[in-house]
Design a protein around this motif. Structure first.
Motif, PDB file in Angstrom:
ATOM      1  N   GLY A   1      73.194 101.411  11.240  1.00  0.00           N
ATOM      2  CA  GLY A   1      72.654 100.750   9.411  1.00  0.00           C
ATOM      3  C   GLY A   1      72.815  98.782   9.946  1.00  0.00           C
ATOM      4  O   GLY A   1      72.287  98.233   9.504  1.00  0.00           O
ATOM      5  N   ILE A   2      72.888  98.992  10.975  1.00  0.00           N
ATOM      6  CA  ILE A   2      73.137  97.428  11.680  1.00  0.00           C
ATOM      7  C   ILE A   2      71.377  97.091  12.036  1.00  0.00           C
ATOM      8  O   ILE A   2      71.027  95.827  11.600  1.00  0.00           O
ATOM      9  CB  ILE A   2      73.649  97.668  12.244  1.00  0.00           C
ATOM     10  N   VAL A   3      70.652  97.835  12.333  1.00  0.00           N
ATOM     11  CA  VAL A   3      69.186  97.257  13.017  1.00  0.00           C
ATOM     12  C   VAL A   3      68.732  98.302  11.984  1.00  0.00           C
ATOM     13  O   VAL A   3      68.083  99.069  11.935  1.00  0.00           O
ATOM     14  CB  VAL A   3      68.561  98.415  14.187  1.00  0.00           C
ATOM     15  N   ARG A   4      67.270  97.088  11.299  1.00  0.00           N
ATOM     16  CA  ARG A   4      66.181  97.798   9.836  1.00  0.00           C
ATOM     17  C   ARG A   4      65.704  96.240  10.096  1.00  0.00           C
ATOM     18  O   ARG A   4      64.923  95.482  11.286  1.00  0.00           O
ATOM     19  CB  ARG A   4      67.845  97.437   8.833  1.00  0.00           C
ATOM     20  N   ALA A   5      64.423  97.833  10.291  1.00  0.00           N
ATOM     21  CA  ALA A   5      63.335  97.351  10.641  1.00  0.00           C
ATOM     22  C   ALA A   5      62.420  97.972   9.036  1.00  0.00           C
ATOM     23  O   ALA A   5      62.391  99.127   9.334  1.00  0.00           O
ATOM     24  CB  ALA A   5      62.372  97.714  11.409  1.00  0.00           C
ATOM     25  N   GLU A   6      61.123  97.085   8.465  1.00  0.00           N
ATOM     26  CA  GLU A   6      59.631  97.635   7.586  1.00  0.00           C
ATOM     27  C   GLU A   6      58.269  97.777   8.891  1.00  0.00           C
ATOM     28  O   GLU A   6      58.313  96.921   9.696  1.00  0.00           O
ATOM     29  CB  GLU A   6      59.615  96.972   7.092  1.00  0.00           C
TER      30      GLU A   6
ATOM     31  N   GLY B   1      72.869  91.553   7.828  1.00  0.00           N
ATOM     32  CA  GLY B   1      74.050  90.524   7.746  1.00  0.00           C
ATOM     33  C   GLY B   1      73.381  89.023   7.964  1.00  0.00           C
ATOM     34  O   GLY B   1      72.735  88.570   8.336  1.00  0.00           O
ATOM     35  N   GLY B   2      74.667  88.252   8.048  1.00  0.00           N
ATOM     36  CA  GLY B   2      74.110  87.549   7.734  1.00  0.00           C
ATOM     37  C   GLY B   2      74.442  86.338   8.769  1.00  0.00           C
ATOM     38  O   GLY B   2      74.106  85.263   8.902  1.00  0.00           O
ATOM     39  N   GLN B   3      74.726  86.730  10.100  1.00  0.00           N
ATOM     40  CA  GLN B   3      74.536  86.074  11.050  1.00  0.00           C
ATOM     41  C   GLN B   3      73.024  86.433  11.965  1.00  0.00           C
ATOM     42  O   GLN B   3      72.993  85.999  13.568  1.00  0.00           O
ATOM     43  CB  GLN B   3      75.825  85.954  11.911  1.00  0.00           C
ATOM     44  N   GLN B   4      72.969  87.384  11.528  1.00  0.00           N
ATOM     45  CA  GLN B   4      71.433  88.175  12.570  1.00  0.00           C
ATOM     46  C   GLN B   4      70.463  86.807  12.568  1.00  0.00           C
ATOM     47  O   GLN B   4      70.095  86.386  11.310  1.00  0.00           O
ATOM     48  CB  GLN B   4      71.166  88.925  11.687  1.00  0.00           C
ATOM     49  N   ALA B   5      69.958  86.999  13.491  1.00  0.00           N
ATOM     50  CA  ALA B   5      68.137  86.377  13.464  1.00  0.00           C
ATOM     51  C   ALA B   5      67.908  86.762  13.790  1.00  0.00           C
ATOM     52  O   ALA B   5      67.547  87.451  15.437  1.00  0.00           O
ATOM     53  CB  ALA B   5      68.538  85.452  14.932  1.00  0.00           C
ATOM     54  N   PRO B   6      66.147  88.052  13.104  1.00  0.00           N
ATOM     55  CA  PRO B   6      65.166  88.375  13.793  1.00  0.00           C
ATOM     56  C   PRO B   6      64.268  88.555  14.966  1.00  0.00           C
ATOM     57  O   PRO B   6      64.448  86.936  14.945  1.00  0.00           O
ATOM     58  CB  PRO B   6      64.023  88.890  12.339  1.00  0.00           C
TER      59      PRO B   6
ATOM     60  N   ARG C   1      58.615  94.808  10.964  1.00  0.00           N
ATOM     61  CA  ARG C   1      59.175  93.064  10.301  1.00  0.00           C
ATOM     62  C   ARG C   1      60.631  93.813  10.486  1.00  0.00           C
ATOM     63  O   ARG C   1      60.871  94.423  10.016  1.00  0.00           O
ATOM     64  CB  ARG C   1      58.507  93.240   9.202  1.00  0.00           C
ATOM     65  N   MET C   2      61.339  93.338  11.162  1.00  0.00           N
ATOM     66  CA  MET C   2      62.891  93.340  11.761  1.00  0.00           C
ATOM     67  C   MET C   2      63.928  92.614   9.807  1.00  0.00           C
ATOM     68  O   MET C   2      63.234  91.291   9.116  1.00  0.00           O
ATOM     69  CB  MET C   2      63.245  92.489  12.152  1.00  0.00           C
ATOM     70  N   LEU C   3      65.083  93.364   9.148  1.00  0.00           N
ATOM     71  CA  LEU C   3      65.399  93.051   8.446  1.00  0.00           C
ATOM     72  C   LEU C   3      67.220  92.933   8.387  1.00  0.00           C
ATOM     73  O   LEU C   3      66.919  94.023   9.414  1.00  0.00           O
ATOM     74  CB  LEU C   3      65.327  93.913   7.338  1.00  0.00           C
ATOM     75  N   ALA C   4      66.987  91.627   7.656  1.00  0.00           N
ATOM     76  CA  ALA C   4      68.651  91.587   8.843  1.00  0.00           C
ATOM     77  C   ALA C   4      69.432  92.436   7.834  1.00  0.00           C
ATOM     78  O   ALA C   4      69.516  92.381   6.167  1.00  0.00           O
ATOM     79  CB  ALA C   4      68.835  89.951   8.459  1.00  0.00           C
TER      80      ALA C   4
END
Length: 79
Positions: free
Chosen positions: A42-47, A60-65, A55-58
């Motif tokens: 569930g960490i890697v999420r993309a539309e 968590g708060g520390q992710q940079a797509p 389109r990468m979706l964050a």
């Protein structure tokens, strides 16, 4: 028939190597109205649009797509 699985390919900065993550379709829709796909954690999420635009979706708060991500269609698992 809707696509259920993709490989997301994340190239390194030099374009000489890459990481691959398999994502499955979820029930969610992204900000563009397209299906959201996620890896097993569930960490890697993309539309992903019907044209394969990612389109990468964050999650968590520390992710940079990542900006350059390729989606490769995977065949369905045999039943």
């Amino acid at each position: 028939m809707s696509v259920q699985r993709y490989e997301l390919v994340f190239p390194d900065d030099e374009g000489t190597d890459h990481d691959v993550v398999v994502v499955d379709r979820t029930e969610a829709k992204g900000p563009g109205g397209h299906p959201v796909y996620a890896d097993a954690s569930g960490i890697v999420r993309a539309e992903i649009s019907d044209r394969g635009e990612v389109r990468m979706l964050a999650s968590g708060g520390q992710q940079a797509p990542m900006r350059r991500v390729e989606a490769r269609l995977l065949p369905e698992d045999p039943v």
